[in-house]
Design an enzyme around this catalytic site. Structure first.
Site, PDB file in Angstrom:
ATOM      1  N   ASP A 325       0.876  -1.153   0.000  1.00 54.61           N
ATOM      2  CA  ASP A 325       0.000   0.000   0.000  1.00 54.61           C
ATOM      3  C   ASP A 325       0.928   1.221   0.000  1.00 54.61           C
ATOM      4  O   ASP A 325       2.068   1.115   0.443  1.00 54.61           O
ATOM      5  CB  ASP A 325      -0.832  -0.069   1.288  1.00 54.61           C
ATOM      6  N   ASP A 517      -0.880  -0.459   6.066  1.00 56.82           N
ATOM      7  CA  ASP A 517      -0.883   0.123   7.400  1.00 56.82           C
ATOM      8  C   ASP A 517      -2.233  -0.076   8.063  1.00 56.82           C
ATOM      9  O   ASP A 517      -2.459   0.385   9.167  1.00 56.82           O
ATOM     10  CB  ASP A 517      -0.507   1.604   7.354  1.00 56.82           C
ATOM     11  N   ASP A 521      -7.325  -0.607   4.177  1.00 59.31           N
ATOM     12  CA  ASP A 521      -6.922  -1.793   3.432  1.00 59.31           C
ATOM     13  C   ASP A 521      -7.101  -3.112   4.186  1.00 59.31           C
ATOM     14  O   ASP A 521      -6.544  -4.127   3.801  1.00 59.31           O
ATOM     15  CB  ASP A 521      -5.502  -1.656   2.853  1.00 59.31           C
TER      16      ASP A 521
HETATM   17  P1  ADP Z   1      -3.618   4.460   0.013  1.00 57.31           P
HETATM   18  O1  ADP Z   1      -4.065   3.274  -0.733  1.00 57.31           O
HETATM   19  O2  ADP Z   1      -2.546   5.189  -0.734  1.00 57.31           O
HETATM   20  O3  ADP Z   1      -3.217   4.165   1.410  1.00 57.31           O
HETATM   21  P2  ADP Z   1      -6.324   5.316   0.721  1.00 57.31           P
HETATM   22  O4  ADP Z   1      -7.108   4.212   0.106  1.00 57.31           O
HETATM   23  O5  ADP Z   1      -6.222   5.355   2.185  1.00 57.31           O
HETATM   24  O6  ADP Z   1      -4.865   5.473   0.056  1.00 57.31           O
HETATM   25  O7  ADP Z   1      -6.953   6.678   0.236  1.00 57.31           O
HETATM   26  C1  ADP Z   1      -7.075   6.947  -1.134  1.00 57.31           C
HETATM   27  C2  ADP Z   1      -7.344   8.379  -1.425  1.00 57.31           C
HETATM   28  O8  ADP Z   1      -8.609   8.745  -0.917  1.00 57.31           O
HETATM   29  C3  ADP Z   1      -6.359   9.321  -0.789  1.00 57.31           C
HETATM   30  O9  ADP Z   1      -5.223   9.532  -1.613  1.00 57.31           O
HETATM   31  C4  ADP Z   1      -7.180  10.590  -0.660  1.00 57.31           C
HETATM   32  O10 ADP Z   1      -7.163  11.309  -1.858  1.00 57.31           O
HETATM   33  C5  ADP Z   1      -8.583  10.067  -0.428  1.00 57.31           C
HETATM   34  N1  ADP Z   1      -8.927  10.053   1.000  1.00 57.31           N
HETATM   35  C6  ADP Z   1      -9.144   8.958   1.768  1.00 57.31           C
HETATM   36  N2  ADP Z   1      -9.472   9.315   3.019  1.00 57.31           N
HETATM   37  C7  ADP Z   1      -9.418  10.649   3.067  1.00 57.31           C
HETATM   38  C8  ADP Z   1      -9.647  11.626   4.083  1.00 57.31           C
HETATM   39  N3  ADP Z   1      -9.952  11.281   5.344  1.00 57.31           N
HETATM   40  N4  ADP Z   1      -9.513  12.920   3.752  1.00 57.31           N
HETATM   41  C9  ADP Z   1      -9.195  13.294   2.507  1.00 57.31           C
HETATM   42  N5  ADP Z   1      -8.975  12.435   1.513  1.00 57.31           N
HETATM   43  C10 ADP Z   1      -9.085  11.140   1.764  1.00 57.31           C
HETATM   44 MG    MG Z   2      -2.999   3.405   3.375  1.00 58.45          MG
END
Ligand code: ADP
Ligand code: MG
Length: 626
Positions: A325, A517, A521
């Site tokens: 991730d 983390d 996920d």
């Molecule tokens: P990653 O797979 O890189 O860990 P996430 O699935 O956690 O990313 O989140 C994907 C995207 O969704 C982030 O890059 C962000 O743009 C958006 N996002 C998720 N949660 C939030 C939040 N609490 N506030 C703002 N944007 C968010």
């Molecule tokens: Mg993440």
């Protein structure tokens, strides 16, 4: 000592005492103080009876589960046969050594579990709860969130809490394997099971005992010890067909030669057949497998790597694809604000709105925006809050509906928004159906992540990245880490679909690990062949979904985990091969009449001891050879 070990020990002690009695009797005999043959035989039979009692009991227990053929049964058959043909002494001696072997087996299993548990000595015993001006001594289980506790230097932290007064250093070695103490001050989170080193702290309880770090880790370790590895099950399956097969062979050894060849003495072959049965007993072979896995789990836990069962060690050793991730795993997950780009409002106001919208989210983006805002958040201004995983946040602030999230969210809302070109992650904000601009934040790659990815690539593993972030940010990270396969713009459920696609292109034997983390996920962690979660002290979802937990936010611990898993599997194989090899020799010797009954069982015991030493030796130094 467990009850099992105790019972065995007592039985063995009585048996051994009787043996010594017998021996003494023989000596008297020698001096002419005759013990009649009858007395002698009765004594021998008595000794045998004491030693065989446990084996009989085990067989009866297994009989109810329809498992007739196993080691105890083999031993009873063989020694019973020896009694029948008048070899009382030998039957008793064989039983005695069988017993000693079993005792070694139980003690070593028990010892290994104990040594893991002792390392995991994180169970807090008491807590000091503040009450008026004074304090009262209570059990950790009695604490409730919101209460204030006092932790003196040298005391264990009873439950997860937030420091409200004082500065100190916290030793978290038992939880995370990290030797450097962590300094804490007002507002820092502290975790149960760690130790306050320097000075008095006051803290507000945030979680009840059962949900605190120590209890959760202890539960997982207990589960891990119960969880059997695949090789272990394979070993069990193996005996299920092995034992009847060797019993049959033993019987053939007894009857075939006298029937086929003239002039062969039936009694001689029956005796050889019985020794064959003893030699075939799989005791040493079976226990070497669980011991090695336990030792592996123990070695890992000492490094702050929790492995939920021996089978995961086995799978990890075969894993060739690692999917990471991005946010919070390969990157620090603490974003710095690069640019604030408001539309129609002031920049400070935009940041404030964003921070308020993110007040209740545990996403790294949210934490960073709150940090950037710097001022405290007045939660009474916030009404309804909802997180949309992979998109952003929705909240009602001062009666106005606010959204903060990525461009995908803006598109879903049908909101016209700025196109962001710069590198970093943009959080777009809307307030009351109006687009009010975005905050551009950017993340840093973990130093540790670089080393980890390099190591994996050097060792010919496939490394991929899945992320919910947009391609620009994703590619930038991937490029600087040397990751070739990148899948961006994925919602949590898309991540599962994407991973299943990757899995479907692989062979059954190729295993795949997902490292995350735990934020957004958990489903992928659960679906992968091996789910590896980082930062075990933080997220509950990750603890539940993952198979392996790295207690610190350090991806490089994966390297240690891989080394330990390979070391463990190698020890298991070595042990099995060695045991089978010696077994073959013993069987041939038995057939040729070259070994006595008690020597056959002593050889088996020697195999057991050598295997035990091998397991402990290698797993004490897991890094030397892999
Ligand atoms: P990653 O797979 O890189 O860990 P996430 O699935 O956690 O990313 O989140 C994907 C995207 O969704 C982030 O890059 C962000 O743009 C958006 N996002 C998720 N949660 C939030 C939040 N609490 N506030 C703002 N944007 C968010
Ligand atoms: Mg993440």
């Amino acid at each position: 000592m467990t009850k099992e070990v105790k019972v065995r020990f007592i039985e063995l002690a009585v048996g051994a005492a009787l043996c010594i009695g017998l021996f003494a009797a023989e000596q008297y005999d020698y001096w002419g103080l005759a013990v009649t043959e009858e007395v002698r035989q009765v004594l021998i039979l008595l000794t045998y009876g004491v030693l065989a009692a446990d084996a009989c009991w085990q067989v009866l227990k297994k009989l109810r589960r329809r498992k007739l053929f196993e080691e105890n049964m083999l031993m009873l058959l063989a020694t019973g046969g020896a009694l029948a043909i008048g070899r009382h002494g030998e039957a008793t001696a064989a039983m005695l050594f069988f017993h000693i072997g079993k005792l070694i087996e139980s003690i070593s299993l028990h010892h290994t579990k104990q040594s893991i548990a002792r390392f995991m000595d994180i169970r807090p015993v008491y807590a000091n709860r503040k009450r008026g001006m004074g304090e009262e001594n209570v059990k950790p289980e009695e604490l409730r969130p919101g209460q204030i506790i006092v932790i003196r230097p040298g005391e264990k932290i009873p439950v997860d809490a937030v420091v409200t007064r004082g500065f100190s250093n916290i030793d978290e070695k038992a939880l995370t394997g990290e030797f450097e103490p962590r300094s804490v001050s007002m507002g820092s989170r502290i975790y149960s099971g760690s130790i306050n080193q320097d000075s008095l702290l006051e803290a507000r309880v945030t979680r009840v005992y059962e949900e605190s770090a120590a209890a959760k880790i202890l539960n997982m370790v207990e589960e891990a010890l119960k969880n059997k590895g695949e090789s272990e099950n394979a070993a069990e399956r193996f005996t299920r067909f092995y034992s009847p097969a060797v019993t049959l062979l033993g019987i053939l050894v007894m009857v075939l030669p006298p029937v086929l060849f003239l002039g062969q003495d039936l009694e001689k072959w029956v005796y050889r057949g019985l020794i064959f049965l003893v030699a075939a007993c799989p005791c040493g072979l079976l226990v070497s497998v669980p011991i090695a896995f336990l030792a592996g789990i123990g070695a890992a836990s000492r490094q702050g790597i929790l492995i939920k069962g021996g089978n995961y060690l086995e799978t990890l050793s075969q894993t060739e694809t690692f999917i990471f991730d991005k946010t919070g795993t390969l990157t620090e997950g603490s974003f710095g604000v690069k640019e604030i780009c408001p539309r129609g409002i002031r920049a400070a106001q935009l940041l404030e709105t964003a921070a308020y919208a993110e007040a209740y989210s545990s996403h790294p983006i949210a934490q960073s925006l709150r940090d950037a805002f710097e001022k405290g958040i007045d939660t009474s201004r916030i009404g309804y809050v909802q997180e949309h995983p992979g998109l952003g946040m929705e909240a009602i602030i001062d009666g106005t509906r606010v959204f903060a999230g990525n461009s995908k969210l803006m598109k879903l809302l049908g909101m016209d928004h700025y196109e962001v070109r710069g590198s970093g992650t943009a959080v777009h904000v809307t307030a009351g159906r109006k687009y009010v601009g975005y905050v551009l934040i950017s993340d840093q790659i973990r130093k540790d992540a670089e080393d980890t990815v390099r190591w994996l690539l050097q060792h010919h593993m496939e490394v991929m990245m899945l992320t919910g972030d947009h391609e620009l940010a994703a590619n930038e990270v991937a490029k600087s880490l040397g990751i070739e396969y990148v899948y961006a713009n994925l919602m949590p459920q898309d991540k599962v679909a994407q991973m299943e696609e990757i899995m479907s292109e692989q062979l059954e034997a190729e295993k795949l690990a997902f490292v995350g983390d735990g934020i957004n996920d958990a489903p992928v962690l659960a679906r992968a062949d091996i789910g590896i979660a980082m930062g075990g002290l933080g997220s509950d979802a990750a603890l539940a979904a993952a198979d392996i937990i790295l207690m610190e936010d350090e991806p490089s611990r994966i390297i240690n985990a891989i080394r330990i898993s390979r070391g463990t599997v190698r020890v298991v194989k070595e042990n099995l091969h060695f045991a089978v090899f010696i077994k073959m020799i013993l069987l041939v010797l038995a057939f040729l009449g070259g070994i006595s009954m008690q020597n056959a069982i002593i050889a088996d015991m020697a195999v057991l001891l050598i295997n035990l030493l091998n397991s402990f030796w290698v797993l004490k130094y897991p890094y030397e050879n892999v």
